[in-house]
Design an enzyme around this catalytic site. Structure first.
Site, PDB file in Angstrom:
ATOM      1  N   ASP A  51      67.497  81.550  68.388  1.00 44.52           N
ATOM      2  CA  ASP A  51      68.303  81.504  67.180  1.00 44.52           C
ATOM      3  C   ASP A  51      68.404  82.945  66.697  1.00 44.52           C
ATOM      4  O   ASP A  51      67.679  83.827  67.153  1.00 44.52           O
ATOM      5  CB  ASP A  51      67.653  80.601  66.132  1.00 44.52           C
ATOM      6  CG  ASP A  51      68.655  80.065  65.118  1.00 44.52           C
ATOM      7  OD1 ASP A  51      69.736  80.683  64.963  1.00 44.52           O
ATOM      8  OD2 ASP A  51      68.375  79.047  64.481  1.00 44.52           O
ATOM      9  N   TRP A  52      69.313  83.192  65.770  1.00 45.91           N
ATOM     10  CA  TRP A  52      69.575  84.562  65.356  1.00 45.91           C
ATOM     11  C   TRP A  52      68.395  85.092  64.536  1.00 45.91           C
ATOM     12  O   TRP A  52      68.214  84.756  63.377  1.00 45.91           O
ATOM     13  CB  TRP A  52      70.879  84.623  64.567  1.00 45.91           C
ATOM     14  CG  TRP A  52      72.089  84.816  65.413  1.00 45.91           C
ATOM     15  CD1 TRP A  52      73.048  85.784  65.267  1.00 45.91           C
ATOM     16  CD2 TRP A  52      72.507  84.043  66.554  1.00 45.91           C
ATOM     17  NE1 TRP A  52      74.014  85.664  66.242  1.00 45.91           N
ATOM     18  CE2 TRP A  52      73.712  84.608  67.043  1.00 45.91           C
ATOM     19  CE3 TRP A  52      71.981  82.953  67.223  1.00 45.91           C
ATOM     20  CZ2 TRP A  52      74.384  84.100  68.151  1.00 45.91           C
ATOM     21  CZ3 TRP A  52      72.651  82.442  68.330  1.00 45.91           C
ATOM     22  CH2 TRP A  52      73.839  83.017  68.778  1.00 45.91           C
TER      23      TRP A  52
END
Length: 734
Positions: free
Chosen positions: A265-266
């Protein structure tokens, strides 16, 4: 001279013709096996080219290998629509004029349909739009389990039951990937709250991990064949989930044989050595401080960028770790952007609109219908008061990464005006929220007392009131980044409803949310619908269900407790949710959702699987094909269902299984099968549910394996987790 000219001509002809007859490099030859193409491409890449491929080059892309003609990989949020475009290096919208989308209902709504065929159509339509927009990965679906009604991202997921999530996620993935676009199932794993998500360590038993939190991911990989998996922000056993050896190397890639790409995920990567060794393949959005902000264009400073390169060059990490990541990324490329046979995609078609509307219609859940308050046929009332901001608020906006730029979003008010005529509708806002924001709650700028007074006056003069309330996708509502602060309706809605009911008792409530809410006014309202973030066709779908063109057939994908303390995560106090900022202890173990309510004898306000209809269904006697089975067999359960009401409609037949004498504690019952059945008025049909005996298994943490014990089992045919219509018993022999 003539001979020289002929020689030059011959060289020219050969120079033109030679490339036509030259053998293609293996990696570009579609006729060669994919694994051989992967090895050929890998052998041609430099160390620096390989490093570049395993981390981002922009907010939503990776660079590929330009020298070899290997394209960039482009990806987009989200699970229920292709997100708008962003500028290269920050979270500013690019403001393109051609990046609008069809907004599909949020995944809570899809789960509420209990319709796997519709899930496939949803995925296929979403994949077509992603493909047309040039996306190689769509960052969805989400299958994290609904553990607490406060979790900000529950609306993106498929409810509290691992079996329902598993069945619904597989056709979604298959539909998306038919377009040559990778689905990316997320967030792996145990991301069941937003509060403290970036640092919280989840302490959970092996039984609960395997029985509750992993099954939908396992189905996505082993049945859906998903091509990408996204890690979560939280930790498990002290290690961040995006580079966790147990979760990724042992379970995902080892036990499940996942051959796709594991990406962050970012901002969920935190360490170069762990990322290199523990199975992370592709790093997105990290910056150098582990968050999604920092230095501009810092991609070469990511954990899998220059620090990884330097460790390989110094001999601290072996290059084989990098090669394995590139093999997986290349495999993704051959499935997507280097697959010359993939379709071109489509965008904003009538078929996409029809899918969005169908999912919305089938997902709306009728919870209360006193004296047939619903449906409201045109002509039944002269003045219909529509009250509530959610009747007009754009609910495709906000929510964090699930925000969408819908080409159109038909509001419930617009749909009702179309249904009943403008002359019969009067609208009042009643309450107001500010614009959606990721980090804070913005004021509406409107006077709350004036809104209440106007709404009460409108209600007083109406024949019937339709109140559109619930949550929205603002900060600390249904929104990424943090959780709700309570189960109560925000913006003074409970108090507003109390005032409305004092002047007009003929009130129906339509709740729009992705989460359960408290309902102190429930006994006083005549009708109640649980609606969702329905996307582009929200207004048309809502009006068709309220007006009776469509009989509601949605079923709750999560339990609604009477009070927050009745929920399994909250029963044990702050230790179990939200934790102390360092650890959260899953004290509820395997008893999540209806498993908790049933086993602890706690009555929910509305149970899992519950939903009313405008028609009535009767069940005949249930039958099994025999009374005793071996572990390798499949139980076949049959029951006749009849529509004995006055309208065509759909019934969801649910099958729950209970073990009589387990050697370890088990829930009272667990969902193991369901089928949605459409019946015309007066029609009867036989429903057949096939349940492999292996699905009776529980995870025995003493042996670290799944076990089906010889025992007696009850198979319960039900319309919800609390409404069992037929029961049959079978024996499983040693």
């Amino acid at each position: 001279m003539k001979e020289k000219i002929n020689a030059l001509l011959a060289l020219l002809v050969w120079g033109v013709a030679f490339p036509l007859f030259a053998q293609l490099p293996v990696y570009l030859d579609d006729s060669m096996p994919v694994e051989e193409r992967i090895e050929d491409a890998l052998s041609r890449m430099t160390l620096e080219e390989k490093i570049a491929m395993c981390h981002a080059q922009s907010k939503f892309s990776t660079p590929g290998c330009p020298r070899l003609g290997i394209p960039e990989i482009w990806m987009s949020d989200g699970p229920h629509g292709v997100r708008m475009e962003f500028v290269w290096d920050d979270w500013t919208h690019a403001r393109w004029t051609n990046d609008s989308c069809t907004a599909y209902p949020a995944l809570t709504c899809l789960a509420a349909t209990f319709n796997p065929e519709l899930s496939y159509r949803y995925g296929k339509a979403l994949g077509e739009e992603a493909r047309y927009r040039g996306k190689d990965i769509i960052l969805g679906p989400g299958v994290n389990i609904y553990r607490t009604p406060l979790s900000g991202r529950n609306f993106e997921y498929m409810g509290e039951d691992p079996f329902l999530s598993s069945v619904m996620v597989v056709p979604y993935i298959q539909g998306v990937q038919e377009n040559g676009v990778a689905a990316c199932v997320k967030h792996f794993v145990l991301n069941n709250q937003e509060k403290y998500r970036n640092e919280i360590n989840v302490v959970v038993s092996d039984r609960a991990l395997n029985e509750i939190y992993l099954p939908a991911f396992k189905a996505a990989v082993m049945q859906g064949g998903v091509w990408a998996v996204m890690g979560s922000y939280n930790r498990y056993k002290g290690t961040y989930c995006s580079h966790n050896d147990t979760l990724i190397n042992r379970i995902l890639k080892g036990d499940w044989k996942f051959d796709g790409v594991m990406l962050t995920d970012w901002g969920s990567a935190h360490d170069t050595d762990e990322a290199a060794r523990n199975g992370l393949d592709l790093e997105m959005g990290t910056w150098t401080n582990g968050l999604t902000w920092g230095l501009s264009s810092a991609y070469d400073q990511y954990y899998l960028a220059r620090p990884f390169l330097e460790k390989i060059k110094r001999g601290e990490l072996p290059e084989r770790l990098l090669d394995e990541k590139i093999r997986r990324i290349l495999r993704l490329c051959f499935r997507t952007n280097m697959n010359r046979a993939r379709p071109f995609g489509r965008k904003l078609t009538d078929e996409h609109t029809a899918v969005a509307r169908k999912v919305a219609e089938e997902g709306i859940v009728l919870l209360k219908n006193e004296n047939e308050f619903f449906p409201i046929q045109p002509g039944r009332y002269k003045k219909i008061a529509v009250i509530g901001e959610n009747a007009v608020k754009k609910l495709t906006e906000g929510g964090g990464s699930s925000e969408l730029k819908a080409r159109r979003e038909v509001s419930p008010l617009q749909g009702l005006i179309e249904k009943y005529g403008k002359e019969n509708i009067v609208y009042s806002m009643g309450y107001a929220s500010g614009a959606p924001d990721y980090n804070r709650e913005l004021p509406s700028g409107l006077d709350a007392d004036s809104l209440v007074a106007s709404a009460v006056e409108v209600a007083k003069g109406a024949d019937v009131v339709l109140f559109f309330g619930g949550l929205n996708k603002n900060f600390r509502q249904d929104c990424e980044g943090d959780d709700r602060e309570s189960m109560d309706l925000p913006y003074g809605q409970n108090e507003l409803l109390d005032k409305i009911l004092q002047v007009n008792p003929n009130v129906g409530v339509i709740l729009i949310s992705g989460n359960a809410v408290s309902m102190p006014w429930l006994d006083r309202v005549k009708g109640l619908m649980q609606s969702w973030y329905l996307g582009s066709e929200a207004g048309w779908a809502t009006a068709r269900v309220i007006g009776g063109e469509v009989s509601p057939s949605g079923r709750l994908p999560f339990s609604i407790p009477r009070r927050l303390e009745d929920n399994s995560a909250h029963y044990f106090g702050a230790r179990s949710y939200p934790g102390d900022g360092k650890n959260v202890y899953y004290c509820d173990d395997i008893l999540v959702g209806y498993r908790w309510h049933d086993t602890r004898h706690i009555d929910p306000l509305f149970p899992f699987g519950y939903g009313l209809s405008y028609t009535r269904f009767e069940y005949g006697k249930a039958h099994v094909d025999r009374s005793a089975y071996a572990c390798c067999d499949t139980v076949q359960v049959e029951v006749e269902v009849a529509n004995v009401g006055d309208m065509d409609g759909a019934e969801t037949v649910q099958l729950y299984v209970s073990q009589q004498n387990p050697s370890l504690p088990r829930p009272v019952k667990e969902l193991k099968g369901f089928q949605k059945l459409f019946l015309r008025k007066g029609e009867k049909k036989w429903v057949t549910l096939n349940v492999p005996v292996q699905d009776f298994a529980f995870y025995d943490d003493r042996q670290a394996r799944w076990v089906v014990e010889p025992d007696r089992y009850k198979l319960q045919i039900a319309t919800s987790s609390r409404d069992v219509r037929q029961t049959v018993e079978v024996v499983v022999n040693p």
